[in-house]
Scaffold this active site. Structure first.
Site, mmCIF file in Angstrom:
data_model
loop_
_atom_site.group_PDB
_atom_site.id
_atom_site.type_symbol
_atom_site.label_atom_id
_atom_site.label_comp_id
_atom_site.label_asym_id
_atom_site.label_seq_id
_atom_site.Cartn_x
_atom_site.Cartn_y
_atom_site.Cartn_z
ATOM 1 N N ARG A 173 -1.754 -3.164 6.456
ATOM 2 C CA ARG A 173 -0.900 -3.737 5.390
ATOM 3 C C ARG A 173 -0.237 -5.039 5.846
ATOM 4 N NH1 ARG A 173 -3.614 -0.769 4.305
ATOM 5 N NH2 ARG A 173 -3.377 1.346 3.551
ATOM 6 N N SER A 226 3.621 3.190 -2.137
ATOM 7 C CA SER A 226 4.320 3.580 -0.908
ATOM 8 C C SER A 226 5.367 2.536 -0.546
ATOM 9 C CB SER A 226 3.327 3.706 0.239
ATOM 10 O OG SER A 226 2.463 4.778 -0.016
ATOM 11 N N GLU A 297 6.909 -1.350 3.331
ATOM 12 C CA GLU A 297 5.627 -1.970 2.984
ATOM 13 C C GLU A 297 5.831 -2.885 1.776
ATOM 14 O OE1 GLU A 297 2.246 0.720 2.554
ATOM 15 O OE2 GLU A 297 1.487 -0.481 0.902
HETATM 16 C C1 LIG Z 1 0.981 3.679 -8.065
HETATM 17 C C2 LIG Z 1 0.702 2.717 -6.924
HETATM 18 C C3 LIG Z 1 -0.205 3.070 -5.948
HETATM 19 C C4 LIG Z 1 -0.478 2.191 -4.890
HETATM 20 N N1 LIG Z 1 -1.388 2.565 -3.946
HETATM 21 C C5 LIG Z 1 -1.679 1.709 -2.944
HETATM 22 C C6 LIG Z 1 -2.650 2.068 -1.950
HETATM 23 O O1 LIG Z 1 -3.235 3.137 -1.992
HETATM 24 N N2 LIG Z 1 -2.898 1.189 -0.963
HETATM 25 C C7 LIG Z 1 -2.275 -0.016 -0.882
HETATM 26 O O2 LIG Z 1 -2.542 -0.796 0.036
HETATM 27 N N3 LIG Z 1 -1.345 -0.375 -1.804
HETATM 28 C C8 LIG Z 1 -1.049 0.440 -2.830
HETATM 29 N N4 LIG Z 1 -0.106 0.087 -3.762
HETATM 30 C C9 LIG Z 1 0.611 -1.196 -3.617
HETATM 31 C C10 LIG Z 1 -0.023 -2.378 -4.357
HETATM 32 O O3 LIG Z 1 -0.750 -1.949 -5.489
HETATM 33 C C11 LIG Z 1 -0.942 -3.205 -3.435
HETATM 34 O O4 LIG Z 1 -0.240 -3.739 -2.338
HETATM 35 C C12 LIG Z 1 -1.600 -4.342 -4.223
HETATM 36 O O5 LIG Z 1 -2.646 -4.897 -3.460
HETATM 37 C C13 LIG Z 1 -0.614 -5.439 -4.606
HETATM 38 O O6 LIG Z 1 -1.276 -6.318 -5.495
HETATM 39 P P1 LIG Z 1 -0.426 -7.143 -6.578
HETATM 40 O O7 LIG Z 1 -1.362 -8.077 -7.259
HETATM 41 O O8 LIG Z 1 0.331 -6.220 -7.453
HETATM 42 O O9 LIG Z 1 0.557 -7.943 -5.609
HETATM 43 P P2 LIG Z 1 2.079 -8.295 -5.897
HETATM 44 O O10 LIG Z 1 2.901 -7.062 -5.851
HETATM 45 O O11 LIG Z 1 2.173 -9.166 -7.090
HETATM 46 O O12 LIG Z 1 2.406 -9.148 -4.591
HETATM 47 C C14 LIG Z 1 2.448 -8.513 -3.323
HETATM 48 C C15 LIG Z 1 2.507 -9.609 -2.248
HETATM 49 O O13 LIG Z 1 1.277 -10.343 -2.284
HETATM 50 C C16 LIG Z 1 1.538 -11.717 -2.546
HETATM 51 N N5 LIG Z 1 0.461 -12.200 -3.409
HETATM 52 C C17 LIG Z 1 0.061 -11.692 -4.600
HETATM 53 N N6 LIG Z 1 -0.974 -12.395 -5.077
HETATM 54 C C18 LIG Z 1 -1.234 -13.377 -4.175
HETATM 55 C C19 LIG Z 1 -2.185 -14.426 -4.096
HETATM 56 N N7 LIG Z 1 -3.107 -14.623 -5.060
HETATM 57 N N8 LIG Z 1 -2.153 -15.251 -3.013
HETATM 58 C C20 LIG Z 1 -1.245 -15.060 -2.032
HETATM 59 N N9 LIG Z 1 -0.311 -14.087 -2.053
HETATM 60 C C21 LIG Z 1 -0.321 -13.247 -3.115
HETATM 61 C C22 LIG Z 1 2.885 -11.762 -3.230
HETATM 62 O O14 LIG Z 1 3.508 -13.032 -3.067
HETATM 63 C C23 LIG Z 1 3.608 -10.645 -2.511
HETATM 64 O O15 LIG Z 1 4.072 -11.071 -1.249
HETATM 65 C C24 LIG Z 1 0.175 0.948 -4.835
HETATM 66 C C25 LIG Z 1 1.090 0.586 -5.828
HETATM 67 C C26 LIG Z 1 1.342 1.465 -6.871
HETATM 68 C C27 LIG Z 1 2.307 1.055 -7.955
#
Ligand SMILES: Cc1cc2nc3c(=O)[nH]c(=O)nc-3n(C[C@H](O)[C@H](O)[C@H](O)COP(=O)(O)OP(=O)(O)OC[C@H]3O[C@@H](n4cnc5c(N)ncnc54)[C@H](O)[C@@H]3O)c2cc1C
Length: 306
Positions: A173, A226, A297
């Site tokens: 992560r 998480s 995280e």
């Molecule tokens: C129900 C649920 C289950 C989940 N299960 C998992 C799991 O099993 N495994 C896991 O790893 N995560 C999990 N997550 C967390 C999350 O979904 C992941 O970390 C996901 O990859 C975040 O993507 P996002 O587009 O929502 O990022 P955001 O939440 O919008 O951003 C997260 C970070 O990434 C950066 N970011 C976003 N897009 C970009 C880009 N294009 N370029 C550069 N930086 C960027 C943001 O600035 C921020 O720092 C879960 C979340 C939920 C709600």
């Protein structure tokens, strides 16, 4: 850097707003605004926006906000909202090319349909590919960067570059530049290579993994997955539960009864400060009782409300 001068942009095709609320762009459904919010029409339009943004204005990307706590005082500078249901997803030169705004579950299904194995884990990660790249999202034995061949990044000066994974230091992560510095720029696309597999097996695996999630995670309530990274050789959820913290609440935020490493916002009334205080409380109690200091995280950004 506070933006005091009105900003003028020309030739943009996306949607620009000032003091745009970010609460509806995070899965916790809370938090403040950003001084400037831009929803680009496409990749080139995003480039045009960034090139016109004064170099000293902070820039942040949000995908689906599913790993993000935006503090109640909001974010200084500009936020680009990148989730794009129409983003490009294609097979190219034996790889899968995907724009960063595409939702990760969409890539999982696309890969399955195109006879690829091992992308199934992305089906239950409710973010964008950009967020998966920034976080090295993973679960059930899979991790995003295990399959990355190259990425495209939009740098702060508005130029696009393509890099291989050698440019990054990738961990659990965690993704940083190879020299250990924080990520520069915004991921705009990636090329993935998955081993070949059987489409019906991949679809069955997706169904199985989604079933596991429904059984173990509070998916019907606003949450951000998480909250804490798992410490070496243990599970954050086990430690939190062992400390009797399930159901512990601060304001509108509560440690989920279903999964102790999830904090939920059941009534949609929690402030970011409630969630942050609950995170701090859980960390303190777990550290006092077990000696393990949990590391968040979720990404916590912005200013506290004054
Ligand atoms: C129900 C649920 C289950 C989940 N299960 C998992 C799991 O099993 N495994 C896991 O790893 N995560 C999990 N997550 C967390 C999350 O979904 C992941 O970390 C996901 O990859 C975040 O993507 P996002 O587009 O929502 O990022 P955001 O939440 O919008 O951003 C997260 C970070 O990434 C950066 N970011 C976003 N897009 C970009 C880009 N294009 N370029 C550069 N930086 C960027 C943001 O600035 C921020 O720092 C879960 C979340 C939920 C709600």
């Amino acid at each position: 850097m506070m933006m005091t001068e009105p900003l003028q942009f020309t030739g943009l095709r996306g949607v620009l707003s000032r003091n745009g609320s970010l609460a509806k762009h995070t899965s916790w459904r809370c938090g403040g605004s950003a001084e400037l919010v831009y929803v680009p029409a496409d990749r080139d339009d995003l480039g045009a926006f960034v090139r016109q943004l004064a170099p000293d204005v902070p820039l942040m990307a949000i995908g689906l906000g599913s790993n993000l706590l935006v503090r109640d005082g909001g974010v200084r500078g500009a936020v680009v909202l990148l989730h794009d249901p129409g983003g490009v997803l294609a097979v190219a030169d034996g790889m899968i090319y995907v724009e960063a705004g595409v939702a990760s579950p969409k890539l999982a299904r696309f890969a399955a349909v195109h006879g690829c194995a091992e992308a199934e884990f992305l089906a239950g990660v409710p973010g964008t590919i950009g967020g998966a790249l920034a976080m090295n999202a993973g679960c059930y034995g899979g991790e995003t960067w295990n399959y990355v061949v190259r990425v495209e990044i939009l740098l702060r000066d508005g130029s696009f570059v393509v890099r291989t994974p050698a440019a990054y230091r990738v961990g659990y992560r965690s993704v940083r530049l190879a020299d250990g510095a924080a990520l520069d720029g915004v991921f705009t696309a990636a090329w993935f290579s998955f081993p070949s597999g059987d489409a019906s097996k991949a679809r069955a695996r997706i169904k199985e993994l989604l079933g596991k999630r429904i059984a173990t995670q509070p998916l019907n309530l606003p949450n951000a997955g998480s909250v804490f990274r798992n410490p070496e050789g243990d599970h954050a959820a086990r430690l939190i539960e062992a400390c009797g913290l399930k159901g512990c609440a601060f304001g509108g935020a509560r440690v989920s009864e279903k999964h102790a490493n999830f904090i939920v916002n059941p009534e949609g009334m929690a402030s970011a400060a409630d969630i942050e205080a609950l995170i701090a409380h859980v960390r303190r109690v777990v550290a006092d009782r077990t000696g393990v200091l949990l590391e968040p995280e979720v990404q916590i950004v912005g200013e506290r409300a004054s």
